[in-house]
Write a protein that holds these residues in place. Structure first.
Motif, mmCIF file in Angstrom:
data_model
loop_
_atom_site.group_PDB
_atom_site.id
_atom_site.type_symbol
_atom_site.label_atom_id
_atom_site.label_comp_id
_atom_site.label_asym_id
_atom_site.label_seq_id
_atom_site.Cartn_x
_atom_site.Cartn_y
_atom_site.Cartn_z
ATOM 1 N N GLY A 663 -23.275 -137.008 -73.752
ATOM 2 C CA GLY A 663 -23.722 -138.391 -73.917
ATOM 3 C C GLY A 663 -25.154 -138.527 -74.357
ATOM 4 N N GLY A 664 -25.584 -137.746 -75.314
ATOM 5 C CA GLY A 664 -26.955 -137.835 -75.801
ATOM 6 C C GLY A 664 -27.937 -136.953 -75.056
ATOM 7 N N TYR A 665 -27.469 -136.258 -74.030
ATOM 8 C CA TYR A 665 -28.314 -135.334 -73.277
ATOM 9 C C TYR A 665 -27.883 -133.900 -73.570
ATOM 10 C CZ TYR A 665 -29.708 -139.394 -70.509
ATOM 11 O OH TYR A 665 -30.176 -140.610 -70.104
ATOM 12 N N SER A 666 -28.843 -133.017 -73.584
ATOM 13 C CA SER A 666 -28.563 -131.582 -73.669
ATOM 14 C C SER A 666 -28.855 -130.983 -72.297
ATOM 15 C CB SER A 666 -29.442 -130.922 -74.733
ATOM 16 O OG SER A 666 -29.228 -129.521 -74.750
ATOM 17 N N VAL A 667 -27.839 -130.413 -71.682
ATOM 18 C CA VAL A 667 -27.955 -129.826 -70.348
ATOM 19 C C VAL A 667 -27.789 -128.322 -70.478
ATOM 20 C CG1 VAL A 667 -27.025 -129.787 -68.004
ATOM 21 C CG2 VAL A 667 -26.978 -131.909 -69.338
ATOM 22 N N PHE A 668 -28.616 -127.552 -69.781
ATOM 23 C CA PHE A 668 -28.475 -126.105 -69.861
ATOM 24 C C PHE A 668 -28.707 -125.472 -68.499
ATOM 25 C CE2 PHE A 668 -33.016 -126.749 -70.569
ATOM 26 C CZ PHE A 668 -33.599 -125.745 -69.801
ATOM 27 N N ASP A 706 -33.838 -114.151 -62.191
ATOM 28 C CA ASP A 706 -34.411 -115.464 -62.480
ATOM 29 C C ASP A 706 -33.286 -116.452 -62.773
ATOM 30 O OD1 ASP A 706 -36.907 -114.284 -62.293
ATOM 31 O OD2 ASP A 706 -37.164 -114.104 -64.470
ATOM 32 N N LEU A 707 -33.469 -117.698 -62.331
ATOM 33 C CA LEU A 707 -32.524 -118.774 -62.602
ATOM 34 C C LEU A 707 -33.266 -119.935 -63.258
ATOM 35 C CD1 LEU A 707 -30.592 -118.882 -59.186
ATOM 36 C CD2 LEU A 707 -29.935 -117.645 -61.265
ATOM 37 N N ARG A 708 -32.556 -120.742 -64.049
ATOM 38 C CA ARG A 708 -33.180 -121.869 -64.730
ATOM 39 C C ARG A 708 -32.118 -122.916 -65.051
ATOM 40 N NH1 ARG A 708 -33.151 -117.273 -66.971
ATOM 41 N NH2 ARG A 708 -31.631 -116.848 -68.620
ATOM 42 N N ALA A 709 -32.572 -124.131 -65.212
ATOM 43 C CA ALA A 709 -31.700 -125.239 -65.605
ATOM 44 C C ALA A 709 -32.578 -126.323 -66.191
ATOM 45 C CB ALA A 709 -30.904 -125.766 -64.409
ATOM 46 N N GLY A 710 -31.971 -127.244 -66.927
ATOM 47 C CA GLY A 710 -32.779 -128.294 -67.514
ATOM 48 C C GLY A 710 -31.960 -129.377 -68.165
ATOM 49 N N LEU A 711 -32.669 -130.411 -68.547
ATOM 50 C CA LEU A 711 -32.076 -131.586 -69.175
ATOM 51 C C LEU A 711 -33.022 -132.034 -70.278
ATOM 52 C CD1 LEU A 711 -29.894 -133.878 -69.060
ATOM 53 C CD2 LEU A 711 -31.473 -135.080 -67.531
ATOM 54 N N ASP A 714 -34.080 -136.328 -77.054
ATOM 55 C CA ASP A 714 -34.888 -136.123 -78.257
ATOM 56 C C ASP A 714 -36.377 -136.066 -77.935
ATOM 57 O OD1 ASP A 714 -32.653 -136.056 -79.829
ATOM 58 O OD2 ASP A 714 -32.764 -138.178 -80.399
ATOM 59 N N VAL A 715 -36.800 -136.738 -76.859
ATOM 60 C CA VAL A 715 -38.239 -136.797 -76.562
ATOM 61 C C VAL A 715 -38.592 -136.275 -75.176
ATOM 62 C CG1 VAL A 715 -38.659 -138.689 -78.173
ATOM 63 C CG2 VAL A 715 -38.056 -139.198 -75.791
ATOM 64 N N TRP A 716 -37.643 -136.224 -74.251
ATOM 65 C CA TRP A 716 -37.937 -135.796 -72.880
ATOM 66 C C TRP A 716 -37.391 -134.393 -72.630
ATOM 67 C CZ3 TRP A 716 -41.240 -138.151 -69.715
ATOM 68 C CH2 TRP A 716 -41.524 -139.503 -69.927
ATOM 69 N N HIS A 717 -38.140 -133.625 -71.825
ATOM 70 C CA HIS A 717 -37.739 -132.266 -71.463
ATOM 71 C C HIS A 717 -37.994 -132.065 -69.972
ATOM 72 C CE1 HIS A 717 -37.850 -131.046 -75.792
ATOM 73 N NE2 HIS A 717 -38.778 -131.989 -75.826
ATOM 74 N N LEU A 718 -36.943 -131.768 -69.237
ATOM 75 C CA LEU A 718 -37.061 -131.445 -67.818
ATOM 76 C C LEU A 718 -36.572 -130.017 -67.613
ATOM 77 C CD1 LEU A 718 -37.421 -132.096 -64.775
ATOM 78 C CD2 LEU A 718 -35.060 -132.940 -64.794
ATOM 79 N N ASN A 719 -37.413 -129.171 -67.032
ATOM 80 C CA ASN A 719 -37.074 -127.768 -66.806
ATOM 81 C C ASN A 719 -37.268 -127.420 -65.333
ATOM 82 O OD1 ASN A 719 -36.808 -126.692 -69.728
ATOM 83 N ND2 ASN A 719 -38.755 -127.784 -69.744
ATOM 84 N N LEU A 720 -36.277 -126.753 -64.767
ATOM 85 C CA LEU A 720 -36.330 -126.267 -63.392
ATOM 86 C C LEU A 720 -36.116 -124.759 -63.415
ATOM 87 C CD1 LEU A 720 -33.905 -128.915 -61.834
ATOM 88 C CD2 LEU A 720 -36.395 -129.043 -61.881
ATOM 89 N N TYR A 721 -36.799 -124.035 -62.531
ATOM 90 C CA TYR A 721 -36.630 -122.584 -62.530
ATOM 91 C C TYR A 721 -36.949 -121.994 -61.159
ATOM 92 C CZ TYR A 721 -41.733 -122.767 -63.140
ATOM 93 O OH TYR A 721 -43.069 -123.047 -62.988
ATOM 94 N N VAL A 722 -36.333 -120.859 -60.911
ATOM 95 C CA VAL A 722 -36.672 -120.020 -59.763
ATOM 96 C C VAL A 722 -36.813 -118.606 -60.299
ATOM 97 C CG1 VAL A 722 -36.033 -119.196 -57.472
ATOM 98 C CG2 VAL A 722 -35.285 -121.466 -58.238
ATOM 99 N N ARG A 723 -37.975 -118.019 -60.120
ATOM 100 C CA ARG A 723 -38.207 -116.652 -60.563
ATOM 101 C C ARG A 723 -38.270 -115.721 -59.359
ATOM 102 N NH1 ARG A 723 -42.511 -118.692 -63.930
ATOM 103 N NH2 ARG A 723 -43.945 -117.115 -63.119
ATOM 104 N N ASN A 724 -37.768 -114.511 -59.533
ATOM 105 C CA ASN A 724 -37.701 -113.518 -58.456
ATOM 106 C C ASN A 724 -36.947 -114.102 -57.263
ATOM 107 O OD1 ASN A 724 -38.012 -111.265 -56.864
ATOM 108 N ND2 ASN A 724 -40.249 -111.406 -56.717
ATOM 109 N N ILE A 758 -42.117 -131.354 -66.677
ATOM 110 C CA ILE A 758 -41.624 -132.534 -67.378
ATOM 111 C C ILE A 758 -42.522 -132.746 -68.585
ATOM 112 C CG2 ILE A 758 -41.146 -134.994 -67.250
ATOM 113 C CD1 ILE A 758 -40.862 -134.690 -64.235
ATOM 114 N N ALA A 759 -41.929 -132.873 -69.758
ATOM 115 C CA ALA A 759 -42.706 -133.037 -70.983
ATOM 116 C C ALA A 759 -42.123 -134.169 -71.817
ATOM 117 C CB ALA A 759 -42.712 -131.741 -71.792
ATOM 118 N N ARG A 760 -43.009 -134.838 -72.548
ATOM 119 C CA ARG A 760 -42.566 -135.879 -73.480
ATOM 120 C C ARG A 760 -43.201 -135.643 -74.840
ATOM 121 N NH1 ARG A 760 -42.883 -140.666 -76.066
ATOM 122 N NH2 ARG A 760 -41.158 -142.152 -75.742
#
Length: 762
Positions: A663-668, A706-711, A714-724, A758-760
């Motif tokens: 729906g217009g979002y890229s989820v990873f 390492d684990l990561r996820a995000g949403l 076109d203009v917003w970037h949300l990134n979550l991560y756990v390292r080690n 969080i980036a725009r």
């Protein structure tokens, strides 16, 4: 010096290009589709050979690391992502502690790999400049290129093992754009950190002129405790980084382009992350508790300033490029080195009386260590535009650097009062290099070509030294003296590379290339040669690169052997004063493999692995006698067949990433597993009495998940991560080089870390 423990125009690359994914295990999106369920990778363009080429066309083992992916997970230092670059060994933050393809003796000498910013060498070439890896924040970087194997022909001295190249972002005169980003992270058992980054691209004249500015600040989480009586505290290892960059682009005419840029970074540290382990034979357990130190205060600061002017003249069938630069680097550190110089307070077996015997309990030895380097470089090159029967690059290079090192050894009582200044060493050094280089590629057919190249380099150096020594410390540190020692050498490096293209998407190459590291001068240490000579390497390599199965699989494989002769080695006299000597030979051979598989739409599987056998092929020579003390200088215990320091036989990384469009979002989501095999630590010192000798330590292997996820929109970037994720206590290094006269110290990998950003874009 003391021994102690402690180009081209803009090339646009998609920020999600998948070539970096198997190396970094980061989420990405594939490019064009061959059907509705399978994705194929996009092209990546690099400038590894000082011209824009597809990474799969470059007959060099090169890894392209996407800087935007580093920002997404706050992978802001080489320590954070080093395990995911094939052939790279990371053993600390100094440039002398980094190596590629196993070409290292563990530090203390001049670097064996080079660092450039947009083709310009950065930092000091010599060991007296104490060069440190700059670890620039990825805020305004486009990518980082890692070239494995000697690069002496195009990039000059001190690239025995390879090169790390920072490629910055050029201003864009066609559109306004920008980015704001905030991030937060926390370390298990420690504190929280944060980061703020911003960048703006501002066109001044369409198609003609633009500026780009960026700035950032970050504070890393703290996680090390200190139990020292006058410096106790929880979570004391502070790291603060601030910096920015400004760049100006002017397309003067269709044929003339001017790029001007200035980059700066400041890093301040309080205390550190060096942890003492149980005494020898160590069981790898920390002496004072998990992530706990017992030292007096330590403060440090690193400053980098870099200025560059690049002018390109497009002559149609060829280009002339002039690159001028000035860079300044400074490093200061005030640290507790009591365990390195135990003879200051204590009587040691078979040693002269201590310098300040009878000092109050709790007294410490402090080293105030500072160095700075000012470096000017100028390169002019003429290159064909490519796609010709004969392609060429020819150029002239000049560099002049002035470095200064000041080291003060002080004894301090528990209340902070000075007991005495044992020694002061003021060490200025000048380095000047001139070179001419050329590279020819003849295309016999559309499929087969041969590249040959050569570089002639000559350098002149002058190392000064002024020593001011307390009379009670002369037996350890030598007499008061002032000296000036010149040295010079020259060398020809060359390469020969046949390449065969089986198709546009598959090629093989054979590469034979040489590299060298300049010699230099020592301080006036009794019984030691005033100068040491250059060391050289010859690299033999067979490589394969390409796409398979309709571009759903990307591969890059190399088999190599490097022969290393007249190795430069650091040794010390009885007072732990360092000098450099030549001796012995070594060999590194191995296999590097990187695979990326896109089996389904949105899925990427990355795998890379390196097998390396890096070892001495000749005994390290016996050290000389110091006539002033009658004691044997401390060389290194190394025999034919001993492994080179910090080089695992096997290291690798596996990553899996999946993205969906909803729906217009890229989820990873994604995960990666890194493995570092067992390594041998530094060679131990010889020359000390047998009772004080220590066995060389091996570092156990470790794995990191390492684990990561995000949403994204076109203009917003949300990134979550756990390292080690497992909070693994893997080792970066362990140092017992000085034997039983010094403590066993270690640095761990970063504990479990949680974070988000969080980036725009605008």
């Amino acid at each position: 010096m003391l021994a102690f423990n402690n180009s081209l125009g803009s090339v646009q690359v998609n920020s999600r290009l998948a070539w970096s994914i198997p190396l970094l295990g980061l989420a990405g999106v594939a490019g064009a589709q061959s059907d509705s369920s399978v994705a194929v990778v996009e092209e990546i363009v690099v400038t590894a050979q000082k011209r824009a080429e597809r990474v799969l066309d470059v007959p060099v083992a090169v890894t392209a690391v996407d800087a935007s992916s580093l920002r997404d997970q706050n992978l802001v230092s080489l320590r954070d992502y080093s395990t995911r670059i094939p052939g790279l060994q990371y053993a600390g933050g100094s440039l002398r502690e980094l190596s590629l393809r196993g070409i290292t003796t563990g530090g203390g000498t001049s670097p064996t790999l080079a660092v450039t910013i947009d083709d310009t060498p950065f930092g000091s070439t010599t060991f007296l400049g104490q060069p440190r890896f700059p670890d620039f924040d990825p805020s305004d970087m486009q990518r980082i290129e890692v070239l494995r194997g000697p690069q002496g022909t195009l990039y000059g001295a001190a690239s025995l093992g390879g090169l790390i190249k920072f490629v910055t972002v050029d201003p864009n005169p066609d559109e306004f754009s920008g980015r704001l980003e905030v991030g937060a992270n926390a370390v298990s058992g420690g504190t929280e950190g944060y980061s703020v980054r911003g960048a703006a691209n501002i066109p001044l004249m369409t198609d003609k002129m633009a500026v780009r500015v960026s700035a950032y600040t970050r504070q890393d989480p703290e996680y090390v405790d200190n139990i020292f009586a006058t410096n106790s505290g929880k979570d004391v290892n502070e790291v603060d980084v601030k910096g920015g960059r400004a760049a100006f682009l002017w397309n003067v005419t269709d044929a003339i382009t001017v790029n001007l840029s200035a980059l700066t970074q400041r890093t301040e540290t309080i205390d550190g992350a060096i942890i003492r382990l149980n005494p020898l034979p160590t069981d790898y357990r920390p002496l004072f508790g998990d992530m706990t130190r017992n030292t007096s205060s330590q403060v440090g600061e690193s400053n980098y300033d870099f200025y560059q002017a690049r002018i390109n003249f497009d002559l149609g069938s060829s280009d002339i490029t002039s690159i001028s630069s000035w860079n300044e680097s400074e490093f200061v550190d005030d640290s507790d080195v009591t365990t390195t110089f135990p003879f200051v307070f204590n009587q040691l077996p078979n040693f002269p009386p201590p310098v300040y015997g009878g000092s109050p309990a709790g007294s410490v030895v402090r080293l105030q260590n500072g160095s700075s380097t000012d470096k000017f470089t100028q390169e002019i090159r003429w290159a064909s535009s490519g796609e010709r029967k004969l392609d060429w690059i020819a150029g002239l290079f000049y560099t002049k650097e002035e470095s200064s090192t000041l080291q003060i050894v002080k004894a301090v009582n528990p209340s902070g009062g000075e007991i005495g200044t044992a020694a002061i060493f003021d060490i200025p050094t000048d380095f000047e290099e001139r070179a001419v280089f050329g590279d020819l590629t003849y295309h016999f057919t559309d499929k087969f070509d041969v590249q040959v190249g050569a570089r002639y380099s000559e350098n002149e150096q002058n190392n000064g030294a002024t020593s001011t020594v307390d009379p009670a410390a002369v037996v350890f540190f030598g007499d008061n003296e002032t000296s000036s020692t010149p040295s010079e050498d020259d060398k020809v490096t060359w390469l020969f590379t046949p390449r065969y293209r089986f198709s546009d998407d598959f090629m093989a190459f054979l590469r034979v290339a040489t590299g060298y590291r300049p010699g230099g001068a020592n301080n006036n240490t009794p019984g030691v040669n005033l100068t040491f000579g250059p060391d050289t390497v010859t690299n033999y390599e067979l490589g394969f690169k390409g796409y398979l199965l309709d571009r759903t699989v990307t591969f890059d494989a190399s088999v190599f052997q490097i022969d290393w002769q007249e190795i430069q080695l650091q040794a010390t006299d009885a007072g732990n004063l360092a000098f450099i000597t030549n001796g012995g030979e070594a060999r590194s051979r191995g296999l590097e493999l990187a695979l990326q598989i896109n089996p389904l739409q949105g899925m990427t599987i990355g795998l890379n692995g390196t097998y390396t056998e890096a070892e001495l092929s000749q005994d390290i020579p016996t050290p000389s006698i110091n006539p002033a003390t009658g004691l044997l200088n401390q060389g290194l215990n190394g025999r034919d067949g001993d492994r080179l320091p910090y080089v695992p036989k096997f290291a690798g990384n596996l990553s899996i990433d999946q993205s969906w469009e909803l729906g217009g979002y890229s989820v990873f989501v994604g995960a990666s597993l890194s493995h570092i095999g067992k390594r041998d630590a530094l060679f131990t010192s010889t020359g000390a009495p047998a009772a004080l000798q220590a066995q060389r330590i091996s570092l156990p292997s470790h794995e990191v998940i390492d684990l990561r996820a995000g949403l994204r929109t076109d203009v917003w970037h949300l990134n979550l991560y756990v390292r080690n994720v497992d909070d693994e206590r893997g080792f970066v290094n362990i140092d017992n080089r000085q034997g039983k006269t010094s403590a066993v110290s270690a640095q761990y990998i970063l504990p479990r870390t949680y974070g988000l950003s969080i980036a725009r874009d605008f």
